[in-house]
Enzyme design. Structure first.
Site, PDB file in Angstrom:
ATOM      1  N   GLU A  41      45.444  48.832  38.757  1.00 56.16           N
ATOM      2  CA  GLU A  41      45.080  48.265  40.061  1.00 56.16           C
ATOM      3  C   GLU A  41      45.103  49.317  41.162  1.00 56.16           C
ATOM      4  OE1 GLU A  41      43.818  45.544  40.960  1.00 56.16           O
ATOM      5  OE2 GLU A  41      43.957  44.443  39.086  1.00 56.16           O
ATOM      6  N   TYR A 124      47.220  42.400  48.279  1.00 56.12           N
ATOM      7  CA  TYR A 124      46.275  42.276  47.160  1.00 56.12           C
ATOM      8  C   TYR A 124      46.925  42.727  45.838  1.00 56.12           C
ATOM      9  CZ  TYR A 124      43.047  43.649  43.670  1.00 56.12           C
ATOM     10  OH  TYR A 124      42.468  43.797  42.439  1.00 56.12           O
ATOM     11  N   ASP A 142      39.832  40.622  47.484  1.00 58.52           N
ATOM     12  CA  ASP A 142      39.383  41.999  47.733  1.00 58.52           C
ATOM     13  C   ASP A 142      37.933  41.914  48.199  1.00 58.52           C
ATOM     14  OD1 ASP A 142      37.909  41.420  45.490  1.00 58.52           O
ATOM     15  OD2 ASP A 142      38.424  43.261  44.404  1.00 58.52           O
TER      16      ASP A 142
END
Ligand code: SF4
Length: 331
Positions: A41, A124, A142
């Site tokens: 990520e 996020y 996002d």
């Protein structure tokens, strides 16, 4: 949001069925280990999937666990990050690894709230790790999710509205898959410029089918020409280290800049490189470097934390092999 419960349920079913069939086979989707999810990520922020895949494998080969990552020097982490750009991410990853290894006994917090306490993990990323690795029912927003939601609903949404809407749509039984499916839809079907609506699994629920006013235009790109000396002698290359307090890429190694030769000579080669809003034409000259520099042995070079541009030039010159020869943003 205006969608009825039935529409939400239909949306989830169709999106997840499509994801089950069409999800790209990406290495970080193979297991739900929080360390691996976290690294992927962070790498995926502002970096293309293709560039991340190669760095992801190499990074995990060097640092297979959070404990291993926590005990290495920052320079090693930056070296493994070379070519991905945005090096603050690597520093934060290293910092967070130390907290997890030393203060949390090597265990990741299992909730988004807990994860947000760690350095470099924002809203996020915390939600992505918590939903994918721990099945916590929290939604992510996002750029991809934002675009999909706004097109589906046919309206622009303020920041907080986006999170609330994503939360309402979330499939609470499969939150990690749902979040990844939303992002996958945005990345592969509901793309910014030309959404492939005819292949979209939720076209019947979509208010706009791609017909929504374009986002405000991206800032204009500037053009600049720069010149670097590639001074390679006796199995050594001259490099300079950026100041440790530089705002961009502090402490990273790069080639020395050189004035453009005035005698009409042509450079050894030219590469293109973009950093945020500037497109660089980079001319590389086989000249002696002037000013302060260090002559670094060729064997040392792959281990150095180097800027993406330096790696690109050395790859092009055949001095360095590896994944960093593609264009990147951010260093
Ligand atoms: Fe995006 Fe088109 Fe699908 Fe609507 S129908 S979500 S605009 S791809």
């Amino acid at each position: 949001m205006n969608a009825t419960k039935l529409e939400c349920a239909t949306f989830r079913t169709r999106l997840l069925a499509w994801y089950d069939e069409h999800a790209r086979d990406l290495p970080w989707r193979k297991d739900h280990d929080p360390y691996r999810v976290w690294i992927s990520e962070i790498m995926l922020q502002q970096t293309r999937v293709a560039a991340v895949i190669e760095h992801y494998h190499e990074f995990l080969r060097r640092f297979p666990t959070v404990q291993k990552l926590a005990v290495v020097r920052e320079a090693s982490v930056l070296a493994a990050w070379s070519g991905l750009g945005y090096y603050r991410r690597a520093r934060m990853v290293h910092k967070a690894a130390k907290v997890i290894a030393r203060e949390l006994d090597g265990k990741f917090p299992a909730s988004a709230d807990g994860l947000r306490e760690l350095p470099g993990i924002g809203r996020y990323t915390a939600a992505a790790i918590a939903s994918i690795a721990f099945d916590e029912p929290v939604a992510v927003v996002d750029g991809n999710v934002k675009r999909v939601l706004e097109r589906i609903l046919g309206e622009r949404l303020a920041r907080e509205q986006l999170w609330v809407t994503a939360e309402k749509l979330l499939d609470r039984a499969r939150p990690g898959d749902f979040n990844q499916a939303m992002m996958e839809l945005g990345a592969t079907v509901c793309t910014p410029r030309s959404p492939a609506c005819l292949t979209c699994p939720v076209i019947e629920l979509c208010r706009t089918r791609g017909d929504i006013a374009a986002e405000s235009k991206a800032p204009p790109q500037h053009k600049r020409e720069i010149h670097y000396a590639l001074d390679c002698r006796d199995d050594r290359v001259s490099l300079v280290q950026r100041p440790s307090d530089a705002s961009l890429m502090p402490g990273m190694w790069e080639l020395p800049e050189t004035p453009r030769p005035e005698n009409g000579a042509v450079p050894a080669f030219t590469v293109r490189h973009s950093i945020t809003t500037t497109d660089y034409r980079v001319n590389v000259w086989h000249v002696r470097s002037s000013g302060s520099h260090r002559a670094i042995g060729l064997q040392q070079i792959p281990k150095l934390a180097m800027t993406g541009l330096a790696r690109k030039i050395l790859s092009r010159a055949g001095i360095l092999s590896g994944p960093a020869s593609r264009p990147q943003s951010g260093g």
